[in-house]
Design an enzyme around this catalytic site. Sequence first.
Site, mmCIF file in Angstrom:
data_model
loop_
_atom_site.group_PDB
_atom_site.id
_atom_site.type_symbol
_atom_site.label_atom_id
_atom_site.label_comp_id
_atom_site.label_asym_id
_atom_site.label_seq_id
_atom_site.Cartn_x
_atom_site.Cartn_y
_atom_site.Cartn_z
ATOM 1 N N LYS A 54 0.846 -1.206 0.000
ATOM 2 C CA LYS A 54 0.000 0.000 0.000
ATOM 3 C C LYS A 54 0.874 1.246 0.000
ATOM 4 O O LYS A 54 0.612 2.199 -0.743
ATOM 5 C CB LYS A 54 -0.915 0.006 1.241
ATOM 6 C CG LYS A 54 -2.051 -0.989 1.166
ATOM 7 C CD LYS A 54 -2.751 -1.164 2.507
ATOM 8 C CE LYS A 54 -3.741 -2.328 2.441
ATOM 9 N NZ LYS A 54 -4.272 -2.734 3.734
ATOM 10 N N GLN A 98 -5.013 -1.646 9.798
ATOM 11 C CA GLN A 98 -4.821 -2.954 9.173
ATOM 12 C C GLN A 98 -5.390 -4.057 10.058
ATOM 13 O O GLN A 98 -5.076 -4.138 11.252
ATOM 14 C CB GLN A 98 -3.319 -3.176 8.915
ATOM 15 C CG GLN A 98 -2.987 -4.454 8.177
ATOM 16 C CD GLN A 98 -3.474 -4.465 6.734
ATOM 17 O OE1 GLN A 98 -3.579 -3.437 6.082
ATOM 18 N NE2 GLN A 98 -3.785 -5.635 6.224
ATOM 19 N N ASP A 121 -11.456 2.510 3.953
ATOM 20 C CA ASP A 121 -11.829 1.093 3.863
ATOM 21 C C ASP A 121 -13.331 0.937 3.604
ATOM 22 O O ASP A 121 -13.786 -0.119 3.167
ATOM 23 C CB ASP A 121 -11.525 0.387 5.196
ATOM 24 C CG ASP A 121 -10.237 -0.427 5.171
ATOM 25 O OD1 ASP A 121 -9.885 -0.936 4.101
ATOM 26 O OD2 ASP A 121 -9.611 -0.544 6.242
HETATM 27 N N1 GUN Z 1 -6.659 -6.875 6.033
HETATM 28 C C1 GUN Z 1 -6.839 -7.596 4.904
HETATM 29 N N2 GUN Z 1 -7.547 -6.869 3.997
HETATM 30 C C2 GUN Z 1 -7.810 -5.679 4.575
HETATM 31 C C3 GUN Z 1 -8.490 -4.505 4.137
HETATM 32 O O1 GUN Z 1 -9.009 -4.409 3.019
HETATM 33 N N3 GUN Z 1 -8.537 -3.483 5.033
HETATM 34 C C4 GUN Z 1 -7.993 -3.560 6.261
HETATM 35 N N4 GUN Z 1 -8.100 -2.508 7.064
HETATM 36 N N5 GUN Z 1 -7.347 -4.636 6.694
HETATM 37 C C5 GUN Z 1 -7.253 -5.683 5.854
#
Ligand code: GUN
Length: 285
Positions: A54, A98, A121
């Site tokens: 990311k 996360q 998100d």
């Molecule tokens: N962990 C795995 N996929 C995601 C996601 O799309 N967002 C977040 N915040 N954590 C994750």
Amino acid sequence: MAAKIISGNKIAKQLRKDLKAEVEQLKEEHGVTPGLTVVLVGEDPASKIYVRNKHRACERVGMVSNVVRLPEDSSHEKVMETVQELNDNPDVHGILVQLPTPDQIDDEEIINTIDPAKDVDGFHPVNMGKLLAGQPELVPCTPTGVMYMLDTLDIDLSGKEAVIVGRSNIVGKPQALLLMYRHCTITICHSRTQDLAGHLSRADIIVAATGVPKMITAEMVKPGAVVMDVGINRLDDGTLVGDVDFEAVKEVASAITPVPGGVGPMTIAMLLQNTVRAARKSVSG
Ligand code: GUN
């Protein structure tokens, strides 16, 4: 006939190009650089890889990217405070905590504390509610990425049978809504579904989000179906596989996403898009 392989890598690359231009425009016209901050609690190896990807993607499109790293034993209150500080920071347009977090953290309360305008998100109940009400704003990244990939196929979704396997807030539920808004007939299957194969045998579109490696087999898939694989599972030998038995299903489907290089890169591209959207909204109201 072997299926068309839908390359998320290729589609995401073009998207990043478009987003880079939009980021430039926001900088020039409003003096604003979209900024994403990811909160990473602990040392989960998969999470560390996601967060690194990311971060890199943000930098490639000219966005500001920060990672707040908190130790594994951080208290719930510490994570709450961190989110509140980010809510109050005008340079932060997107906040992502996360998941999964360590056990002492109450994810639900953390998500509910994120300013909905910064919830890139799309997990906050306000954003989930807006999606349900047909007024989408910040929509979860993975299902949005799946829709974007489907749109590259130039198929008419209207009236198609779509079967979503998985009922999570992150993928299954929002995916069903997005497909319904495009006039698909939707079925959500899950771990208690009694006749998964029966449901799948009718599906024109399958979205697999189960977390069970290779559970969707060729026998379950209707010839010509479009198969979108959201799963990313690491096997004991280190290889990454999806929820779909790719090698076998690609001989039956008309189009299929690979793992890796399918839905994964699209999720990140949509996260960037949500952050740009949040930054734009912060200047235009
Ligand atoms: N962990 C795995 N996929 C995601 C996601 O799309 N967002 C977040 N915040 N954590 C994750």
